[in-house]
Design a protein around this motif. Structure first.
Motif, PDB file in Angstrom:
ATOM      1  N   GLY A 111     -46.456  46.139  -1.610  1.00  0.00           N
ATOM      2  CA  GLY A 111     -47.752  45.699  -1.129  1.00  0.00           C
ATOM      3  C   GLY A 111     -47.890  45.700   0.380  1.00  0.00           C
ATOM      4  O   GLY A 111     -48.915  45.270   0.909  1.00  0.00           O
ATOM      5  N   GLY A 112     -46.907  46.217   1.101  1.00  0.00           N
ATOM      6  CA  GLY A 112     -46.939  46.161   2.562  1.00  0.00           C
ATOM      7  C   GLY A 112     -47.516  47.396   3.213  1.00  0.00           C
ATOM      8  O   GLY A 112     -47.567  48.479   2.618  1.00  0.00           O
ATOM      9  N   ARG A 113     -47.931  47.229   4.480  1.00  0.00           N
ATOM     10  CA  ARG A 113     -48.427  48.335   5.315  1.00  0.00           C
ATOM     11  C   ARG A 113     -47.697  48.254   6.648  1.00  0.00           C
ATOM     12  O   ARG A 113     -47.813  47.244   7.351  1.00  0.00           O
TER      13      ARG A 113
ATOM     14  N   GLY B 236     -45.982  55.945   9.496  1.00  0.00           N
ATOM     15  CA  GLY B 236     -46.696  54.814   8.916  1.00  0.00           C
ATOM     16  C   GLY B 236     -46.715  54.953   7.410  1.00  0.00           C
ATOM     17  O   GLY B 236     -46.730  56.067   6.887  1.00  0.00           O
ATOM     18  N   TRP B 237     -46.716  53.823   6.702  1.00  0.00           N
ATOM     19  CA  TRP B 237     -46.712  53.905   5.242  1.00  0.00           C
ATOM     20  C   TRP B 237     -47.352  52.668   4.625  1.00  0.00           C
ATOM     21  O   TRP B 237     -47.438  51.610   5.229  1.00  0.00           O
ATOM     22  N   MET B 238     -47.810  52.869   3.393  1.00  0.00           N
ATOM     23  CA  MET B 238     -48.453  51.822   2.626  1.00  0.00           C
ATOM     24  C   MET B 238     -47.879  51.836   1.220  1.00  0.00           C
ATOM     25  O   MET B 238     -47.858  52.872   0.554  1.00  0.00           O
TER      26      MET B 238
ATOM     27  N   VAL C 216     -55.983  48.318  11.692  1.00  0.00           N
ATOM     28  CA  VAL C 216     -56.491  48.143  10.333  1.00  0.00           C
ATOM     29  C   VAL C 216     -55.503  47.375   9.462  1.00  0.00           C
ATOM     30  O   VAL C 216     -55.570  47.442   8.232  1.00  0.00           O
ATOM     31  N   GLY C 217     -54.579  46.640  10.106  1.00  0.00           N
ATOM     32  CA  GLY C 217     -53.756  45.720   9.349  1.00  0.00           C
ATOM     33  C   GLY C 217     -52.318  46.111   9.110  1.00  0.00           C
ATOM     34  O   GLY C 217     -51.580  45.375   8.435  1.00  0.00           O
TER      35      GLY C 217
ATOM     36  N   SER D 261     -56.017  52.484   3.475  1.00  0.00           N
ATOM     37  CA  SER D 261     -55.620  51.083   3.586  1.00  0.00           C
ATOM     38  C   SER D 261     -56.809  50.137   3.503  1.00  0.00           C
ATOM     39  O   SER D 261     -56.680  48.994   3.058  1.00  0.00           O
ATOM     40  N   THR D 262     -57.980  50.607   3.928  1.00  0.00           N
ATOM     41  CA  THR D 262     -59.173  49.764   3.906  1.00  0.00           C
ATOM     42  C   THR D 262     -60.010  49.971   2.654  1.00  0.00           C
ATOM     43  O   THR D 262     -60.989  49.258   2.433  1.00  0.00           O
ATOM     44  N   GLY D 263     -59.648  50.974   1.843  1.00  0.00           N
ATOM     45  CA  GLY D 263     -60.397  51.257   0.623  1.00  0.00           C
ATOM     46  C   GLY D 263     -61.603  52.135   0.826  1.00  0.00           C
ATOM     47  O   GLY D 263     -62.300  52.469  -0.128  1.00  0.00           O
ATOM     48  N   SER D 264     -61.863  52.568   2.077  1.00  0.00           N
ATOM     49  CA  SER D 264     -63.056  53.367   2.346  1.00  0.00           C
ATOM     50  C   SER D 264     -62.917  54.800   1.869  1.00  0.00           C
ATOM     51  O   SER D 264     -63.909  55.529   1.758  1.00  0.00           O
TER      52      SER D 264
END
Length: 432
Positions: free
Chosen positions: A54-56, A67-69, A38-39, A248-251
Motif C-alpha cells: 500500500g505504499g508510494r 518511484g513505485w506504488m 502527490v503523496g 497514484s491519485t486515481g485520475s
C-alpha cells in the motif's frame, strides 16, 4: 494532426519539466519532487524501509530516480510493471580545470558527452548545471542560467563552409565563451557556486554539463510540433512520472495490475555502465527491497519477475522528408502519428512477438494508434536500456518511444500529440 487542448497542456508541462532538468541530477530531483507532491515518500537507501504494501515511495541515486506504488493487496509474487527511461542527454561536460581562454576571452574547458550533433550547439545561449560536492559533505545542485555560447566562425572567414560542410574539432573548436577577461584571474566554478549560493572555495568535486537555455516551444500548423532540448529522453521520463502520479491519485482510471514502477536511469548515452545506469544494480536493488518488504523469499521474487513487464521508452526516428532514403522503405513512422514499437533482428531492441502483442493491448486499451520502427539495413541501429535490463533481470521487455527529428541535436523536434499519447499508454500499462 491538430493538437488537442489536453495535449497542448501536456506539452507545456513537459517544457516546465525540461526547464527544471538541465542535468540528469536535476531531472532525478524533479522526478522526486513531483512524486512527493502527490503523496510519495522519499526514502534513503542507507535507511531501513517501511512495509511496502500500500505504499508510494521514491529513491534518488545520483542522476537516477526510481518511484513505485504497491497495491494494498500486494503479495510476495505480485508482478511489477516497470516503465523505464533515461535522464541524461548528449552534450558537453565540464573538465576538471574548466576556466580557460585566450586573446582576452574567457572560455569553458568541456569534454564531449555521448554523441551530440556538434554543430547544433553553435550560436545558442547555454546554461551550466549539475551538482557540487562541498567540504562539509553536502551535495547541492547548481544552475547558472544562460552563461555560455559556442560562436560559429563567420562565413567571410570560412568561405567554403556551405559547400564543404562543417566539421568541428572536438578539442579546439567546442570550447564555449562565457566572458571577457584574464582566465588566470577569473573562475568559472565561482559562477556555478554563486548560482547555488555557496562559496567556490568549499567545492571539493563537481559534475556539471552544458544545456540549451531556451524553453521548449509549441509551433507549426495546428500546433503540431514541440521543439526542446533533452527530449532524448526527458520526453519519456516526463511521460512516466505523469502516468505514475496520475495512477497514484486515481485520475488515470483503472486499478493497478501490479507494482507500478518508474525507473529513470542515468548514463544511457554512455552505455549505461554505472551505479546509476541501467546496466548497474539500481533497479535490482530496489526491486529486491520491495519484495523483501512483502515477505518474498528468493523463489517468490523470481516468480514475480517471471510475470513482470518492462516498458523501455526512448525516442526513435521519424521519417525525414529530406532524407527518406535513410529509412526503411516500407516502415516509415511519422512524427505526430502515434508512439512507436521499436524492433531489431539483432536484439538492439528487446521487443519480440509476445511483447509486440502486449504493446498492442496497452495501446488499444488507451485508445492510441501505434506505429512501428525498424532501421534501414544499411544504417546501423542504435540501442536502449531495454536489452540491458532484460539481460540483467530476465524480465520480459518491450522497446517503445516516440518518433522525433533532430535526435541528439541541442534542440530536438517531437509531435505534441505523440507526447501525450505516450503518457496515455503508460497509464494503460500501469493499470489492469
Amino acid at each position: 494532426m491538430p493538437a488537442t487542448q489536453v495535449a497542448l497542456s501536456h506539452a507545456e508541462d513537459l517544457a516546465d519539466f525540461v526547464a527544471a532538468s538541465p542535468s540528469s541530477y536535476h531531472a532525478a530531483e524533479e522526478v522526486a519532487r513531483r512524486l512527493e507532491a502527490v503523496g510519495f515518500t522519499r526514502l534513503d537507501e542507507a535507511d531501513a524501509w517501511p512495509t511496502q504494501s500500500g505504499g508510494r515511495f521514491v529513491v534518488v541515486r545520483d542522476g537516477a530516480a526510481i518511484g513505485w506504488m504497491v497495491p494494498t493487496d500486494a503479495a510476495p509474487t505480485t508482478p511489477a510493471q516497470i516503465f523505464g527511461a533515461h535522464t541524461d542527454s548528449p552534450g558537453f561536460k565540464l573538465k576538471p580545470k574548466p576556466t580557460t581562454g585566450s586573446r582576452g576571452w574567457l572560455q569553458a574547458g568541456v569534454e564531449v558527452y555521448g554523441g551530440p550533433l556538434l554543430n547544433s550547439w553553435l550560436d545558442r545561449e547555454l546554461r551550466l548545471a549539475g551538482r557540487l560536492a562541498l567540504a562539509d559533505g553536502r551535495v547541492v545542485l547548481a544552475d547558472t542560467g544562460p552563461l555560455l555560447r559556442l560562436p560559429q566562425l563567420a562565413v567571410h572567414l570560412d568561405r567554403g563552409v556551405n559547400n564543404n560542410g562543417l566539421a568541428l574539432d572536438k578539442q579546439n573548436e567546442t570550447q564555449p565563451v562565457w566572458g571577457l577577461g584574464d582566465p588566470t584571474e577569473e573562475d568559472l566554478l565561482g559562477e556555478l557556486a554563486a548560482s547555488a549560493g555557496v562559496d567556490a572555495a568549499d567545492i571539493r568535486g563537481f559534475d556539471a554539463v552544458v544545456a540549451d537555455s531556451a524553453r521548449g516551444a509549441v509551433f507549426g500548423k495546428d500546433d503540431a510540433f514541440f521543439a526542446s532540448g533533452r527530449l532524448d529522453d526527458l520526453a519519456s521520463v516526463h511521460a512516466g512520472v505523469v502516468a505514475l502520479a496520475d495512477a497514484s491519485t486515481g485520475s488515470a482510471g483503472g486499478e493497478l495490475r501490479g507494482i507500478a514502477v518508474l525507473a529513470a536511469f542515468d548514463h544511457e548515452e554512455l552505455g549505461s555502465e554505472s551505479r546509476s545506469g541501467a546496466a548497474g544494480p539500481f533497479l535490482e536493488d530496489i526491486l529486491a527491497r520491495i519484495y523483501a518488504g512483502l515477505g518474498a523469499d528468493a523463489t517468490e521474487q523470481r516468480r514475480a519477475f517471471a510475470a513482470s513487464w518492462h516498458l523501455s521508452s526512448d525516442v526513435g526516428h521519424s521519417v525525414h522528408p529530406n532524407y527518406a532514403q535513410k529509412h526503411d522503405p516500407a516502415v516509415q513512422p511519422l512524427l505526430g502519428s502515434g508512439p512507436i514499437l521499436k524492433i531489431n533482428a539483432n536484439q538492439r531492441y528487446a521487443t519480440d512477438a509476445i511483447g509486440a502483442a502486449a504493446w498492442a493491448r496497452w495501446c488499444e486499451s488507451a485508445g492510441i494508434a501505434s506505429q512501428e520502427f525498424v532501421s534501414n539495413n544499411t544504417v546501423p541501429c542504435g540501442s536502449t536500456i531495454g536489452p540491458i535490463t532484460a539481460t540483467r533481470l530476465g524480465i520480459r521487455t518491450v522497446d517503445v518511444g516516440i518518433p522525433i527529428l533532430s535526435m541528439h541535436s541541442a534542440r530536438e523536434l517531437a509531435g505534441v500529440a505523440d507526447l501525450h499519447a505516450l503518457t496515455r499508454v503508460a497509464e494503460s500499462f500501469f493499470a489492469a
